[in-house]
Design a protein around this motif. Structure first.
Motif, PDB file in Angstrom:
ATOM      1  N   GLN A   9      15.949  49.355  72.857  1.00 44.20           N
ATOM      2  CA  GLN A   9      17.103  48.663  73.853  1.00 44.20           C
ATOM      3  C   GLN A   9      17.912  49.542  74.713  1.00 44.20           C
ATOM      4  OE1 GLN A   9      21.047  47.450  71.929  1.00 44.20           O
ATOM      5  NE2 GLN A   9      20.468  45.440  72.537  1.00 44.20           N
ATOM      6  N   VAL A  10      18.049  49.468  75.854  1.00 39.62           N
ATOM      7  CA  VAL A  10      18.184  50.041  77.026  1.00 39.62           C
ATOM      8  C   VAL A  10      19.232  49.332  77.982  1.00 39.62           C
ATOM      9  CG1 VAL A  10      16.142  51.382  77.175  1.00 39.62           C
ATOM     10  CG2 VAL A  10      16.616  49.437  78.505  1.00 39.62           C
ATOM     11  N   PHE A  33      22.980  45.182  77.452  1.00 36.72           N
ATOM     12  CA  PHE A  33      21.677  45.970  76.925  1.00 36.72           C
ATOM     13  C   PHE A  33      20.849  44.968  76.895  1.00 36.72           C
ATOM     14  CE2 PHE A  33      24.799  48.891  75.673  1.00 36.72           C
ATOM     15  CZ  PHE A  33      24.228  50.135  75.873  1.00 36.72           C
ATOM     16  N   VAL A  34      19.531  45.598  77.398  1.00 31.00           N
ATOM     17  CA  VAL A  34      18.333  44.594  77.331  1.00 31.00           C
ATOM     18  C   VAL A  34      17.097  45.237  76.676  1.00 31.00           C
ATOM     19  CG1 VAL A  34      18.829  43.314  79.557  1.00 31.00           C
ATOM     20  CG2 VAL A  34      17.438  45.628  79.425  1.00 31.00           C
ATOM     21  N   ILE A  35      16.104  44.544  76.271  1.00 29.88           N
ATOM     22  CA  ILE A  35      14.880  45.165  75.575  1.00 29.88           C
ATOM     23  C   ILE A  35      14.271  45.909  76.808  1.00 29.88           C
ATOM     24  CG2 ILE A  35      12.757  44.783  74.624  1.00 29.88           C
ATOM     25  CD1 ILE A  35      13.887  42.312  73.183  1.00 29.88           C
ATOM     26  N   ASN A  36      13.913  47.168  76.476  1.00 34.14           N
ATOM     27  CA  ASN A  36      13.178  48.138  77.660  1.00 34.14           C
ATOM     28  C   ASN A  36      11.910  47.048  78.175  1.00 34.14           C
ATOM     29  OD1 ASN A  36      12.513  50.573  78.980  1.00 34.14           O
ATOM     30  ND2 ASN A  36      10.874  50.677  77.613  1.00 34.14           N
ATOM     31  N   GLU A  37      11.852  47.245  79.538  1.00 38.12           N
ATOM     32  CA  GLU A  37      11.009  46.457  80.179  1.00 38.12           C
ATOM     33  C   GLU A  37       9.443  46.696  79.566  1.00 38.12           C
ATOM     34  OE1 GLU A  37      10.800  46.745  84.318  1.00 38.12           O
ATOM     35  OE2 GLU A  37       9.837  45.023  84.701  1.00 38.12           O
ATOM     36  N   PRO A  64      21.727  51.925  67.577  1.00 33.29           N
ATOM     37  CA  PRO A  64      22.828  51.561  66.862  1.00 33.29           C
ATOM     38  C   PRO A  64      22.823  50.148  66.404  1.00 33.29           C
ATOM     39  CG  PRO A  64      23.129  51.994  68.993  1.00 33.29           C
ATOM     40  CD  PRO A  64      22.111  52.360  68.928  1.00 33.29           C
ATOM     41  N   ALA A  65      24.152  49.410  65.943  1.00 35.62           N
ATOM     42  CA  ALA A  65      24.217  48.177  65.317  1.00 35.62           C
ATOM     43  C   ALA A  65      23.817  47.175  66.507  1.00 35.62           C
ATOM     44  CB  ALA A  65      25.743  47.822  65.030  1.00 35.62           C
ATOM     45  N   ARG A  66      24.273  47.419  67.671  1.00 34.90           N
ATOM     46  CA  ARG A  66      23.879  46.387  69.046  1.00 34.90           C
ATOM     47  C   ARG A  66      22.417  46.111  68.991  1.00 34.90           C
ATOM     48  NH1 ARG A  66      21.725  50.106  72.594  1.00 34.90           N
ATOM     49  NH2 ARG A  66      22.697  51.993  72.823  1.00 34.90           N
ATOM     50  N   ILE A  83      12.477  45.968  61.477  1.00 32.70           N
ATOM     51  CA  ILE A  83      12.819  47.162  60.860  1.00 32.70           C
ATOM     52  C   ILE A  83      13.911  47.865  61.849  1.00 32.70           C
ATOM     53  CG2 ILE A  83      12.453  49.252  59.748  1.00 32.70           C
ATOM     54  CD1 ILE A  83       9.668  48.185  59.201  1.00 32.70           C
ATOM     55  N   HIS A  84      15.375  47.978  61.271  1.00 31.12           N
ATOM     56  CA  HIS A  84      16.186  48.524  62.140  1.00 31.12           C
ATOM     57  C   HIS A  84      16.443  49.907  61.534  1.00 31.12           C
ATOM     58  CE1 HIS A  84      20.406  47.896  64.095  1.00 31.12           C
ATOM     59  NE2 HIS A  84      19.713  48.966  64.543  1.00 31.12           N
ATOM     60  N   LEU A  85      16.349  50.921  62.380  1.00 22.86           N
ATOM     61  CA  LEU A  85      16.597  52.351  61.927  1.00 22.86           C
ATOM     62  C   LEU A  85      18.043  52.604  62.471  1.00 22.86           C
ATOM     63  CD1 LEU A  85      13.250  53.767  62.555  1.00 22.86           C
ATOM     64  CD2 LEU A  85      14.067  53.052  60.577  1.00 22.86           C
ATOM     65  N   VAL A  86      18.879  52.088  61.627  1.00 27.88           N
ATOM     66  CA  VAL A  86      20.515  52.132  62.177  1.00 27.88           C
ATOM     67  C   VAL A  86      21.307  53.192  61.615  1.00 27.88           C
ATOM     68  CG1 VAL A  86      21.074  50.481  60.490  1.00 27.88           C
ATOM     69  CG2 VAL A  86      22.366  50.383  62.595  1.00 27.88           C
ATOM     70  N   ASP A  87      20.762  53.846  60.498  1.00 31.11           N
ATOM     71  CA  ASP A  87      21.728  54.960  59.735  1.00 31.11           C
ATOM     72  C   ASP A  87      22.025  56.205  60.788  1.00 31.11           C
ATOM     73  OD1 ASP A  87      21.605  56.083  56.649  1.00 31.11           O
ATOM     74  OD2 ASP A  87      21.838  57.673  58.179  1.00 31.11           O
ATOM     75  N   GLU A  88      23.233  56.528  60.737  1.00 28.81           N
ATOM     76  CA  GLU A  88      23.714  57.355  61.547  1.00 28.81           C
ATOM     77  C   GLU A  88      22.788  58.623  61.860  1.00 28.81           C
ATOM     78  OE1 GLU A  88      26.337  56.758  63.535  1.00 28.81           O
ATOM     79  OE2 GLU A  88      26.104  58.681  64.471  1.00 28.81           O
ATOM     80  N   ALA A  89      22.069  58.984  60.874  1.00 28.64           N
ATOM     81  CA  ALA A  89      21.399  60.157  60.865  1.00 28.64           C
ATOM     82  C   ALA A  89      20.257  60.027  62.039  1.00 28.64           C
ATOM     83  CB  ALA A  89      20.945  60.659  59.219  1.00 28.64           C
ATOM     84  N   TYR A  90      19.658  58.712  62.040  1.00 32.42           N
ATOM     85  CA  TYR A  90      18.738  58.798  63.187  1.00 32.42           C
ATOM     86  C   TYR A  90      18.996  58.743  64.561  1.00 32.42           C
ATOM     87  CZ  TYR A  90      16.196  56.302  59.410  1.00 32.42           C
ATOM     88  OH  TYR A  90      15.838  55.817  58.085  1.00 32.42           O
TER      89      TYR A  90
END
Ligand code: FAD
Ligand code: AMP
Lengths: 264, 334
Positions: A9-10, A33-37, A64-66, A83-90
């Motif tokens: 997302q960009v 924000f939008v999905i990258n083209e 992030p969450a968005r 699959i959402h890699l949302v953990d802060e460490a990522y």
């Protein structure tokens, strides 16, 4: 075929951009924000090949969450799972650290083919997906303008863009990471039914530990690069700006093109 | 031993790629900055005259790899050929031209070496914390200054136009085979063919005047006013990539006119007059048109990077300005 597709997302390029107080990135408040083209084209390509081969699409994003909104859109278009890699460490990594996480998620999920975009419209490293391929030990191709899965998924015929309006066509063995360039297809729109169905589809949020990853290899800690500062570029000599309403500006421009630039 | 900078040279059909010379210019500047030496690396099959072309620059050494597995570009053999030598010689920097070929494989090389990657460099400075690299972000709307925080070899690609080719100093390099190239290099791609995109009937390279349409036009049904402007100007129509990708520019038979795309993956043009309407000015577009004698930009966003290279600019809605411009041109030409 089980096809994984990586989307980022960009910020919307039409958005009014402001530099954050610390000067290191954009102020994300009020940003759209939008999905990258090129990633939108990758999603379409993934759905097409999943349909043709009777498989399914898993959509993956680190952010992030968005980012959930982008994943929901992918699910509404027809992906089976996200699959959402949302953990802060990522978060906050360069291409290297981001690729470590994406590759682990793909490995954990199992895939016969990975589709991605070619370049993100924000940081634009053009490297993340090739690094994912490296981690998986698979071939890759960047700037793909044509894909044909052959031999029941054993090989693929790939058309890749070169400079100056030429394309190169070659064959790769699968599994591979195919990095799609904008314009390869015509992305579909989500249907109302698709949007309703998407609400019930799963979004997994694996932690680094669940993917067997050490936090030191992720995010800023796992990065080679550090962004020190972002800024609007120096405008150089800049253009001579012509003011006034449309008619007056047009008239003045024509006069300048005739008398000053002498190109009319 | 002084630090080394290597420059990996790209070529096609027996000629060094234009951007290889820019990469040499960048490498020489970088070597000057860190007080090191700069060497070239040339990979291919049947290098022949390319060796003479590449050794005519001020390079300490020109390393060559001449191997049939490198006949057609493929990332597998390129990465395998380069990895051991870079690992052993540990140059401080390896510079690549930011081309569709380099960017295809240099991440894989970086991974094999666990080297840092700095793609699309447009400038650098040597500060207290070491080298700081400048690169465009967000389609060139902004620039980032980045630093490599780890140690070891850094791989970087330099963007077109950032280090002009005429800055590359001439000289006479010693030619040596690249050390430690593994035997039995194999290609990981079976090359089938090379094709031309679209038809070759449209040649914008000789156009005098071009009206170029950008995404700001907003749809296929809205390009007509730009066609009218082109008509009164006797201009050819060109477009940015998204206009083509979205299928907004169609010929009389309803086919997408991809050959009218201008930029790094389209045509490179140099008309007397280039009118960019609703084009933001991303680097991939600029490389295709910045040679125009006079550039006019029409854009509703006053901060669009196109205004940095345009000669004349009008901020506003192109759907108001373009028809007014058509009228104004008709008035003086009529
Ligand atoms: C490997 C690679 C190769 C590429 N090759 C090319 C290439 O060959 N050619 C190319 O063009 N691009 C190429 N691109 C894409 C490039 O990066 C940009 O995305 C593209 O040039 C942007 O096109 P644009 O300026 O039309 O659209 P945008 O960047 O979306 O800009 C649209 C502009 O229109 C303005 N606007 C909106 N509405 C109006 C209005 N009503 N009136 C006036 N202005 C308005 C906006 O302010 C904005 O500045 C390539 C990208 C990659 C990664
Ligand atoms: N955070 C992310 N989440 C998912 N995919 C990503 C992410 N970052 C990059 N990618 C993928 O990698 C491609 C290249 O990105 P980049 O290397 O940033 O130019 C994108 O088009 C995406 O497909």
């Amino acid at each position: 075929m089980r096809i994984a597709v990586c989307i980022k997302q960009v910020p919307d390029t039409e958005a009014r951009l402001r530099v954050a107080k610390d000067g290191k990135w954009l102020d994300e408040e009020d940003l759209r924000f939008v999905i990258n083209e090129s990633d939108e084209y990758a999603v379409e390509e993934a759905l097409t090949w999943a349909e043709k081969t009777g498989g399914e699409v898993v959509i993956i994003s680190l952010g992030p969450a968005r980012v959930q909104e982008a994943l929901r859109k992918g699910l509404a278009l027809g992906a089976a799972k996200a699959i959402h890699l949302v953990d802060e460490a990522y978060q906050g990594g360069d291409a290297r650290a981001t690729a470590v996480a994406l590759a682990a998620a793909i490995q954990n999920e199992g895939a016969d083919l990975v589709l991605t975009g070619s370049q993100s419209d924000d940081v634009g490293y053009g490297s993340t997906a090739s690094l994912v391929a490296g981690h998986l030990g698979w071939p890759h191709a960047w700037l793909v303008m044509g894909l044909e899965v052959e031999e029941g998924g054993a090989t693929a015929k790939v058309t890749r863009e070169m400079e100056s309006g030429m394309n190169e066509v070659f064959r790769l063995t699968l599994p591979a990471v195919i990095e799609v360039q904008a314009g390869i297809n015509h992305p579909r729109y989500a249907s109302l039914k698709g949007i309703m169905k998407a609400k019930r589809k799963p979004i997994d949020k694996p932690t680094p530990a669940e993917l067997g990853l050490d936090a030191a290899s992720l995010g800023a800690a796992g990065s080679h690069l550090e962004i020190l500062e972002i800024a609007f570029p120096d405008s150089g000599d800049g253009a001579q700006m012509i003011e006034g309403d449309a008619a007056a500006a047009a008239k003045e421009l024509v006069e300048k093109l005739q008398k000053e630039a002498r190109v009319l | 031993m002084s630090e080394q900078v290597w420059v990996v040279l790209q070529h096609r059909e027996g000629k060094l790629h234009r951007m290889s010379k820019e990469a040499i210019a960048a490498g020489q500047r970088l070597a000057g900055e860190i007080g090191g030496t700069v060497s070239g690396v040339l990979l291919g099959s049947g290098l022949g005259d390319l060796v003479a072309q590449a050794s005519a620059f001020d390079l300490a050494t020109l390393y060559t790899v001449d191997d049939s597995a490198l006949q057609d570009y493929n990332p597998g053999a390129y990465v395998a050929a380069l990895t051991p030598a870079i690992r052993e010689q540990a140059p401080a920097f390896v510079v690549f031209p930011h081309t569709y070929q380099s960017v295809d494989y240099f991440p894989r090389l970086g991974q094999a070496l666990d080297a840092a990657l700095v793609p699309e460099v447009i400038g650098f400075e040597n500060g207290a914390d070491g080298l700081i690299w400048q690169r465009p972000i967000l389609g060139g709307k902004l620039q980032a200054r980045v630093r490599v925080k780890t140690s070891g070899t850094v791989l970087l690609s330099v963007q077109s136009g950032a280090f002009p080719a005429d800055g590359a100093a001439a000289g006479q390099a010693d030619v040596e085979p690249l050390p430690s190239v593994p035997s039995g290099l194999t290609s990981d791609r079976e090359i089938l063919e090379v094709q031309q995109v679209g038809d070759d009937q449209v040649d914008l390279t000789k156009a005098d005047v071009i009206v170029a349409i950008g995404r700001g036009v907003g749809g296929a049904d809205k390009v007509e006013s730009l066609r009218e402007l082109a008509k009164v100007l006797g201009a050819d129509i060109g477009a940015s990539r998204p206009v083509i990708d979205n299928g907004w520019l169609l010929d009389a038979d309803g086919n997408v006119e991809r050959e009218r795309q201008i930029g790094s993956s389209g045509q490179t043009v140099a008309p007397k007059l280039y009118i960019a309407a609703g084009i933001s000015g991303a680097i991939q577009h600029l490389v295709g048109m910045k040679g125009a004698t006079c550039i006019v930009a029409i854009n509703k966003d006053a901060t669009a990077p196109i205004f940095n290279i345009a000669h004349y600019g009008i901020v506003g809605d192109l759907h108001e300005i373009v028809p007014a411009l058509t009228e104004a041109v008709a008035a003086v030409k009529g």
